[in-house]
Structures are given as C-alpha cells and as structure tokens.
Write a protein that holds these residues in place. Sequence first.
Motif, short mmCIF file in Angstrom:
data_model
loop_
_atom_site.label_atom_id
_atom_site.label_comp_id
_atom_site.label_asym_id
_atom_site.label_seq_id
_atom_site.Cartn_x
_atom_site.Cartn_y
_atom_site.Cartn_z
N LEU A 97 -34.07 -67.88 93.70
CA LEU A 97 -34.59 -66.70 92.47
C LEU A 97 -35.84 -66.28 93.02
O LEU A 97 -36.30 -64.98 93.05
N LEU A 98 -37.06 -67.12 92.95
CA LEU A 98 -38.31 -66.77 93.47
C LEU A 98 -38.39 -66.65 94.78
O LEU A 98 -39.57 -66.31 95.40
N GLU A 99 -37.42 -66.70 95.88
CA GLU A 99 -37.50 -66.76 97.10
C GLU A 99 -38.46 -67.65 97.86
O GLU A 99 -39.41 -67.02 98.85
N TYR A 100 -38.74 -68.74 97.26
CA TYR A 100 -39.77 -69.78 97.97
C TYR A 100 -39.01 -70.31 99.24
O TYR A 100 -38.00 -70.57 99.24
N HIS A 101 -39.77 -70.78 100.10
CA HIS A 101 -39.48 -71.15 101.43
C HIS A 101 -39.71 -72.81 101.33
O HIS A 101 -40.78 -73.23 100.74
N LEU A 102 -38.77 -73.72 101.91
CA LEU A 102 -39.07 -74.94 101.90
C LEU A 102 -40.36 -75.38 102.73
O LEU A 102 -41.04 -76.41 102.20
N ILE A 103 -40.58 -74.92 103.67
CA ILE A 103 -41.79 -75.48 104.61
C ILE A 103 -43.08 -75.01 103.85
O ILE A 103 -44.07 -75.80 103.85
N THR A 104 -43.04 -73.97 103.24
CA THR A 104 -44.18 -73.55 102.23
C THR A 104 -44.27 -74.26 101.19
O THR A 104 -45.35 -74.68 100.69
N LEU A 105 -43.20 -74.68 100.34
CA LEU A 105 -43.39 -75.73 99.41
C LEU A 105 -43.86 -76.81 99.78
O LEU A 105 -44.98 -77.53 99.22
N VAL A 106 -43.51 -77.37 100.74
CA VAL A 106 -43.95 -78.83 101.35
C VAL A 106 -45.60 -78.75 101.70
O VAL A 106 -46.10 -79.48 101.23
N CYS A 107 -46.05 -77.86 102.35
CA CYS A 107 -47.15 -77.53 102.81
C CYS A 107 -48.21 -77.53 101.65
O CYS A 107 -49.30 -78.08 101.24
#
Length: 255
Positions: A97-107
């Motif tokens: 829904l928020l179109e967050y990315h996995l690598i961005t979240l981990v970082c």
Amino acid sequence: MAEHAGEHESAAESLMEKISEKIRGHDSSSSSSDSDDDKPSPIEAVKSKIFRLFGREKPVHKVMGGGKVADIILWRNKKISAGVLGGATALWVLFELLEYHLITLVCHILILSLAMFFLWSNASTFINKSRPHIPDVSIPEDYFLQVASALRIEINRAMTLLHDIASGRDLKKFLTVIAGLWVLSIVSSWCNFLTLFYVVFILLHTVPVVYEKYDDKIDSFAEKAMVEIKRQYAVFDAKVLSKIPRGPLKEKKKD
C-alpha cells in the motif's frame, strides 16, 4: 436304607451336573470375552468408517507437526499468533500500500539501530550509566544444515513428482497438476507475488483453525464432493479419455 442311598446318589449327581453347567458357562463367557477383545470396539469401527479429508487419521495439530509452528497456526497461543499475523499485515501494508521497498526498509532499520546504540554507548560516560549490552548474533551451523537438508528433500520430491507426471505414468495426477497450475496462473495475474504470498499466509492462519473446529461438517461435505468428482471423472473418462488412441506397449526383451 437303599432308598436313602439312592436319593443321596441322585442329589449328588444333580449337584455335579449344576457345577459342570456353571463351569461350561464360565468357559463360554470367557471365550466370548476373549473374542470380543480381539474384535475392535464399536467406537473404533465407526471412526474407521468416517471419511476424513486427505485420508487424515491423526488430529490436525499432529498432522501439522505438533510443534511451535502448529501452535501458532492453530492459535494455541493467541498472543503469539496475533503478533505474527499483525507483523505480516504491517509488512504487506508497507510494501504494497505504501510502496515501500525491502532494501530501503532494511537500510533505514539498520541506520536507526546503529545510531541509537552509538549514541547510547557514547552518552553512557556522561550520564554514569552502563553501556548497552549488544549480543553476538550468529547462525548455528547445525540449524543451517538442517534447513538446507529439509529444503533439498522437498526439492527432490518435487522433481520426482514432475518426472513421474512428464513420463505419462499417471493421467489423473497429470490433469490435477495442470489444473492447479492453470488456477495459480490466473490468480497470479490478478495480483503480484507479495499479495499472493500474504493471501496464502492469511489462509494458513485461518483455514486450519476453522477445519479443526468444524472438521465433522467439513469432512461430510468433502465426502459428498469427492463422490461427485469421481462420478464426473468417470463420465469424462468414458466419453473422452477412453477414446484417445494409444500405441501398444512393447516389452523389452531380456537376454
């Protein structure tokens, strides 16, 4: 005197006959009880005749492994199950829904964690408090090997199944797999992989619980459905499959 002796003898004979009849009756009852012990009880006989979905003979908890994973899926501990389901829902909301990315979240998580521990470690000298205890995290080799071994077994089993289907040994299994892949391709066209994985995760946390609670009704309905499916397959086999020409099978000559 002779008459009294005859009466005593007849009384003794009648007494012996009664004793022998009791002994025979006891033997017959014991033999019948032994034979009844050999036979299954009526409850076990009725249970063996009850249709169970996928041929299930054990409770749902034992079928699913009987461990912590089964406890979470079957909501044995509602707090842990709700936490796992809530975490999966939060990840789906972030990524879908928020179109967050996995690598961005981990970082971002690593940046916040490292900054917090760094500031805490340096500020502890000024506020006279102990430094934070950062545990050493490492993956055990045995656990990693067990996961890899289990994954290898499942991959080999899937490859064996695909080999049996491709070799044309089981037409029914071939049609079942083709139908399943076709349905999966249609469902995957409606949504992406993450949404599909989340839907499967939700079904995994709801369907087993509902089935465990209403297994008798679901098994009864599944039995009727299986009978109808077999009847339709027999009609399809008689009208279509049996008319497909097949070449003669040649047996290999042994030297």
